[in-house]
Design a protein around this motif. Structure first.
Motif, PDB file in Angstrom:
ATOM      1  N   SER A 284       0.422  -1.076   0.124  1.00  0.00           N
ATOM      2  CA  SER A 284      -0.233  -0.137  -0.159  1.00  0.00           C
ATOM      3  C   SER A 284       1.339   1.375  -0.146  1.00  0.00           C
ATOM      4  O   SER A 284       0.645   2.257  -0.012  1.00  0.00           O
ATOM      5  N   LYS A 285       1.743   1.400   0.430  1.00  0.00           N
ATOM      6  CA  LYS A 285       2.768   2.230   0.831  1.00  0.00           C
ATOM      7  C   LYS A 285       3.537   2.257  -1.119  1.00  0.00           C
ATOM      8  O   LYS A 285       3.450   4.068  -1.226  1.00  0.00           O
ATOM      9  N   ALA A 286       3.957   1.353  -1.318  1.00  0.00           N
ATOM     10  CA  ALA A 286       4.529   1.676  -2.943  1.00  0.00           C
ATOM     11  C   ALA A 286       3.599   2.347  -3.286  1.00  0.00           C
ATOM     12  O   ALA A 286       3.457   3.052  -4.474  1.00  0.00           O
ATOM     13  N   ASP A 287       2.144   1.686  -3.729  1.00  0.00           N
ATOM     14  CA  ASP A 287       0.913   1.981  -4.148  1.00  0.00           C
ATOM     15  C   ASP A 287       0.036   3.479  -3.909  1.00  0.00           C
ATOM     16  O   ASP A 287       0.392   4.336  -5.329  1.00  0.00           O
ATOM     17  N   TYR A 343      -7.147  -4.401   3.404  1.00  0.00           N
ATOM     18  CA  TYR A 343      -5.083  -4.506   1.936  1.00  0.00           C
ATOM     19  C   TYR A 343      -6.209  -4.273   0.295  1.00  0.00           C
ATOM     20  O   TYR A 343      -5.624  -4.305   0.050  1.00  0.00           O
ATOM     21  N   ARG A 344      -7.037  -5.490   0.833  1.00  0.00           N
ATOM     22  CA  ARG A 344      -7.740  -6.129  -0.539  1.00  0.00           C
ATOM     23  C   ARG A 344      -7.698  -4.563  -0.900  1.00  0.00           C
ATOM     24  O   ARG A 344      -8.422  -4.823  -2.555  1.00  0.00           O
ATOM     25  N   ASP A 345      -9.343  -4.210  -0.291  1.00  0.00           N
ATOM     26  CA  ASP A 345     -10.202  -3.063  -0.674  1.00  0.00           C
ATOM     27  C   ASP A 345      -9.085  -1.538  -1.623  1.00  0.00           C
ATOM     28  O   ASP A 345      -9.583  -1.127  -2.220  1.00  0.00           O
ATOM     29  N   ALA A 346      -7.729  -1.508  -0.098  1.00  0.00           N
ATOM     30  CA  ALA A 346      -6.667  -0.552  -0.528  1.00  0.00           C
ATOM     31  C   ALA A 346      -6.500  -0.449  -1.720  1.00  0.00           C
ATOM     32  O   ALA A 346      -6.272   0.228  -2.971  1.00  0.00           O
ATOM     33  N   ARG A 347      -5.919  -1.891  -1.850  1.00  0.00           N
ATOM     34  CA  ARG A 347      -5.575  -2.458  -3.632  1.00  0.00           C
ATOM     35  C   ARG A 347      -5.780  -2.120  -4.455  1.00  0.00           C
ATOM     36  O   ARG A 347      -6.102  -1.255  -5.818  1.00  0.00           O
ATOM     37  N   GLU A 348      -8.021  -1.925  -4.020  1.00  0.00           N
ATOM     38  CA  GLU A 348      -8.252  -1.687  -5.159  1.00  0.00           C
ATOM     39  C   GLU A 348      -8.876  -0.538  -5.491  1.00  0.00           C
ATOM     40  O   GLU A 348      -8.833   0.158  -6.973  1.00  0.00           O
ATOM     41  N   ALA A 349      -8.448   0.483  -4.197  1.00  0.00           N
ATOM     42  CA  ALA A 349      -9.026   1.810  -4.712  1.00  0.00           C
ATOM     43  C   ALA A 349      -7.372   2.192  -5.449  1.00  0.00           C
ATOM     44  O   ALA A 349      -7.674   3.254  -6.157  1.00  0.00           O
ATOM     45  N   TYR A 350      -6.457   2.017  -4.509  1.00  0.00           N
ATOM     46  CA  TYR A 350      -5.424   2.989  -6.145  1.00  0.00           C
ATOM     47  C   TYR A 350      -5.449   2.251  -7.188  1.00  0.00           C
ATOM     48  O   TYR A 350      -5.118   2.802  -7.966  1.00  0.00           O
ATOM     49  N   GLY A 351      -5.279   1.085  -7.186  1.00  0.00           N
ATOM     50  CA  GLY A 351      -5.981  -0.184  -8.730  1.00  0.00           C
ATOM     51  C   GLY A 351      -6.851   1.626  -9.616  1.00  0.00           C
ATOM     52  O   GLY A 351      -6.052   1.640 -10.984  1.00  0.00           O
ATOM     53  N   ASN A 661      15.205   6.864  -2.316  1.00  0.00           N
ATOM     54  CA  ASN A 661      14.712   5.729  -2.430  1.00  0.00           C
ATOM     55  C   ASN A 661      12.806   6.161  -3.572  1.00  0.00           C
ATOM     56  O   ASN A 661      12.508   7.306  -3.176  1.00  0.00           O
ATOM     57  N   ASP A 662      11.855   4.838  -3.877  1.00  0.00           N
ATOM     58  CA  ASP A 662      10.817   4.782  -4.547  1.00  0.00           C
ATOM     59  C   ASP A 662       9.436   4.263  -3.814  1.00  0.00           C
ATOM     60  O   ASP A 662       8.350   4.220  -4.821  1.00  0.00           O
ATOM     61  N   SER A 663       9.561   4.275  -2.677  1.00  0.00           N
ATOM     62  CA  SER A 663       8.358   3.159  -1.817  1.00  0.00           C
ATOM     63  C   SER A 663       8.590   3.283  -0.922  1.00  0.00           C
ATOM     64  O   SER A 663       8.529   2.387  -0.283  1.00  0.00           O
ATOM     65  N   LYS A 664       9.812   3.251   0.194  1.00  0.00           N
ATOM     66  CA  LYS A 664      10.310   3.642   1.299  1.00  0.00           C
ATOM     67  C   LYS A 664      10.045   4.893   1.987  1.00  0.00           C
ATOM     68  O   LYS A 664      10.415   5.938   1.746  1.00  0.00           O
ATOM     69  N   TYR A 665       9.675   4.378   4.001  1.00  0.00           N
ATOM     70  CA  TYR A 665       8.687   5.256   4.790  1.00  0.00           C
ATOM     71  C   TYR A 665       9.906   5.661   5.493  1.00  0.00           C
ATOM     72  O   TYR A 665       8.964   6.353   6.965  1.00  0.00           O
TER      73      TYR A 665
END
Length: 827
Positions: A284-287, A343-351, A661-665
């Motif tokens: 989710s952070k990378a997305d 996080y399945r929901d988050a994946r769909e929203a980011y998608g 970095n491209d996706s780490k926080y």
């Protein structure tokens, strides 16, 4: 004295739309909570309800319009108080600076349109930490005040709960830290009564008024009938002047009048509460990072295509993309502490957001590329006789349009999905190219791409020409690039890897003859954290080292005139870490592409870089700014880069290393040892529960990301680290075109910004009117004056920036109207 130490009773319902439940349950709970609050208003004429989160109001508007109208009436009456000014209560460290601007833009405008008001109190009562640039963002969003709860006094000691919070540019907001809780939590007895007594004691101790929040929270609910009876009981006992049914607005108005000159000023960020949240749930952070950048890139080129070619600007689509991203910023989603299903929901929203951005970006780029004049003499109607991929005719080459979304000229690698014999620029000058492996394996030969270094104008494009068979004799580079089994070297730096472990054995800056590292670098350190919950409550350092990845295999994967690549594959237990160290011939930096197959539980992985400096200082990028933090090993949130600078050991030379970095926080610095946090694997939503065989762990499996190493003499500002981090995150985009006439030239610059300190992050159509919005910020922490030009609009103006200042420019379409500064909500 009672009026000066008044207790303002804040009726609220902390609403987590997602946490131990999915958003559909949160949707239902918000409607029920709003109904309950409206019922209390009928039953108790003095009751006042406070609520943030534009997303919640929009849900009610679309699904319960009659109740929405009732809320509008209560807002007019002043008993329903809108606070927050943001889409939800986000994590206040991880979204980008522009994401915070969008929370304000879309939410404050929504509140103004629907209710005729905007929030003047920032309100993030459950967010886990608060970055140091928030005061400026709040002020430029119409909010002069801020209320939060975490970190609490046990996590961050502060002299006062009421203070001025000041960001690096000098902006300040009056800020209040909620004591005890934002709801009815208390150990014994009547929670409202007992907590109010404790808050009153604090007010007497500190000599100023306090807010006391009451109401059932987290899953919503709000103030109950019993709660309000308890408040009335307290009023009878202590007096209505001392115990007031109130709102944050009234509280801050009173405090501003009484104490604005006497409260302390706090000039740091507000950390830490849940240090583990900045490295949980990598996907989710990378997305999030990818969605933020892709939406901005789409806006920029949609603006160009709209202005140059009248392509309709996709405002509604892009706003929907931002709404999804903003919702996923909610602190229990972005903080990685929700249930697996969330996080399945988050994946769909980011998608959906990524797809919206991809489709709108492609439409803009294709409209532009199709309008470039690429016709060559002798070309007849299009016919694909020569090649099944390229439309080339008669060895005349075929155009490749390369786009640069940044506000400065870039020199960047461009990889073409085709192995060709030659490349030239738009003037016919041959360009040095290299054959590299592509991502396909289509027969014996159709598996190679072409790599060349493109030089592309700021916020613009450039046409390069690809030749399938015709050799283009490019001038050989004068720069040396050497590669062997475990060494990469160019004219600037030399990298040597250690056999068997795969660690960096030595990184030498040849320009100064200095060792960049004081020991092995890129060391993958495994940390045990069985004693941690998902949030890492009460844990501020991750130092329980139990192992390192080792047993490495090193392979030379690429060697050419432009770049070389060493692949290091190392192992720990069942986990496999693959790091591709890439060195280009023309730059003193290393790019590392990482593929990790992680199979560990209750463990963390960090990459260690001991920088060879004395008196180290650690600087972290934060949203729309940066901050220096102690080198004490505490886990800290950050954005696209982290720097350690000091005196090169044994010298007086200022020197440092930046890690991009491209996706780490998340990361930490202990003395001179910079450690980038790669992954954590706690149980989903584990708040020190009973661990059994049903528990599932986060981040199991494969993830990929990139990081960069930028050694530099002088400070990080001198190395343009902010720009390099953007370039790592947002590479150029290219389209293979064909022959056609058009109105556009083969090279185009969309913007000119004279100062290297200023980055333009957003260029979009204005939310109202016929003009455009350009947002810029100062990156180095130093005052700057710059000229800004938008050639296609016939505009050029000068602007003075303070240190770390954000500026929003409204550019009217009519050249007779001046460019003016707006706030973040375009008012």
């Amino acid at each position: 004295m009672s009026e000066r130490t008044r207790i303002h009773m804040i009726g609220n319902a902390h609403l987590d739309p997602v946490w131990l439940w999915q958003w559909q349950e949160g949707y239902a709970e918000i409607k029920a909570t709003f109904r309950s609050a409206l019922d209390r208003m009928k039953e108790f004429p003095d009751f006042i309800f406070t609520c943030a989160g534009a997303a919640y109001y929009e849900w009610v508007e679309e699904n319960a319009p009659e109740m929405f109208e009732e809320i509008r009436e209560r807002v007019k009456e002043g008993r329903w108080v809108i606070v927050g000014g943001w889409w939800i209560q986000p994590d206040c460290n991880l979204p980008s600076g522009e994401s915070f601007a969008r929370h304000s833009l879309y939410s404050q405008r929504y509140f103004k349109e629907k209710f005729g008001v905007t929030a003047n109190v920032g309100y993030n009562v459950d967010s886990f930490g608060h970055h140091g640039m928030l005061p400026q963002i709040l002020k430029k969003s119409g909010m002069d005040y801020y209320v939060f709860m975490r970190p609490g006094q046990h996590e961050k000691e502060m002299d006062k709960d009421l203070f001025w919070w000041q960001s690096a540019d000098g902006s300040r907001v009056m800020t209040f830290r909620i004591p005890f809780s934002y709801g009815n939590w208390w150990k014994t007895g009547d929670a409202v009564v007992e907590k109010t007594r404790a808050v009153a004691a604090l007010a007497d101790e500190h000599g100023h008024g306090y807010m006391n929040f009451y109401g059932v929270g987290n899953h919503g609910g709000g103030p109950t009938i019993a709660n309000l009876h308890s408040v009335h009981k307290l009023q009878e006992e202590l007096g209505a002047d001392r115990i007031a049914l109130s709102s944050p607005n009234r509280y801050f108005a009173e405090m501003s009048e009484m104490y604005s000159d006497t409260i302390p000023v706090h000039s740091d960020d507000l950390q830490h509460h849940a240090s583990g949240c900045y490295s949980t749930h990598s996907e989710s952070k990378a997305d999030n990072r990818r969605s933020e950048h892709r939406l901005l890139t789409s806006e920029k080129f949609s603006t160009l295509a709209h202005q140059l070619l009248a392509l309709p600007y996709p405002s509604q689509k892009l706003q929907q993309g931002w709404k999804n991203v903003m919702f996923n910023h909610f602190h229990d989603i972005m903080g990685g502490c929700s249930i697996k299903e969330a996080y399945r929901d988050a994946r769909e929203a980011y998608g959906e957001s990524l797809q919206i951005a991809a489709v709108t970006l492609n439409a803009a780029l294709q409209k532009i590329s199709w309008s470039i004049d690429t016709m060559k003499e002798g070309i007849t109607p299009l016919s694909k006789d020569k090649d099944w991929v390229l439309w080339e005719q008669d060895d005349k080459g075929i155009p490749l349009v390369v786009f640069n979304p940044h506000s400065w000229d870039i020199a960047a690698p461009v990889q073409v999905n085709k192995n060709v014999a030659g490349v030239t620029d738009e003037n016919g000058t041959p360009i040095l190219a290299q054959r590299v492996r592509g991502s396909r394996t289509n027969g014996s030969e159709d598996k190679y791409d072409t790599l060349f270094m493109g030089h592309i104008p700021a916020l613009g494009y450039r046409v390069y020409w690809l030749y399938r068979d015709k050799q283009q004799e490019a001038e050989a580079s004068s720069l040396v690039l050497h590669a062997e089994d475990n060494v990469l070297e160019n004219d600037y730096i030399r990298l040597e890897l250690e056999a068997h472990t795969g660690y960096i054995k030595k990184l030498t800056d040849k320009r100064l003859g200095l060792d960049v590292l004081s020991g092995n670098g890129a060391v993958p350190i495994v940390i045990d954290e069985h004693d941690s919950d998902t949030w890492s409550h009460g844990i501020f350092q991750f130092r329980n080292e139990i192992a390192k990845f080792a047993d490495a295999e090193i392979r030379l994967m690429e060697r050419g005139p432009l770049r070389a690549r060493l692949r290091v594959t190392s192992r720990y237990n069942r986990s496999v870490l693959r790091q591709d160290f890439i060195l280009y011939h023309d730059r003193p930096e290393i790019e590392v592409q990482v593929k990790l197959d992680w199979r560990e539980e209750h463990k963390m992985l960090k990459l260690s870089f001991p920088v060879n400096v004395e008196q180290p200082k650690a600087t972290y990028e934060i949203p729309y700014g940066h901050i220096e933090r102690p080198t004490n090993g505490e886990e800290e949130p950050g954005q696209q880069w982290l720097d350690v600078t000091g005196l090169a050991t044994g010298t007086s030379q200022t020197y440092g290393l930046s890690v991009l970095n491209d996706s780490k926080y998340s990361s930490d610095v202990l003395d001179n040892d910079l450690r980038l946090t790669v992954v954590r694997s706690p149980i989903f939503a584990d708040h020190f529960g009973v661990r059994d065989e049903w528990c599932e762990f986060m981040d199991q499996g494969v993830q990929e990301f990139k990081y960069g190493l930028v050694p530099h003499a002088g400070g990080w500002q001198d190395a343009q680290v902010a720009q390099k981090a953007y370039e790592l995150n947002v590479p150029p985009v290219s389209i293979v075109e064909t022959y056609h006439e058009g109105s556009l030239p083969q090279s185009f610059a969309g913007i000119q910004v004279s100062s290297d300190q200023i980055i333009a992050t957003a260029f979009k159509k204005a939310e109202d009117g016929d003009g455009y919005i350009l947002r810029c910020y100062e990156t180095s922490g130093r005052e700057a004056t710059t000229s800004i030009a938008i050639p296609m609009l016939g505009r050029k103006w000068d602007a003075a920036f303070g240190a770390c200042e954000i500026k929003t420019f409204r550019i009217p379409l009519s050249a007779a109207d001046e460019v003016i500064e707006n706030n973040l909500i375009e008012f």
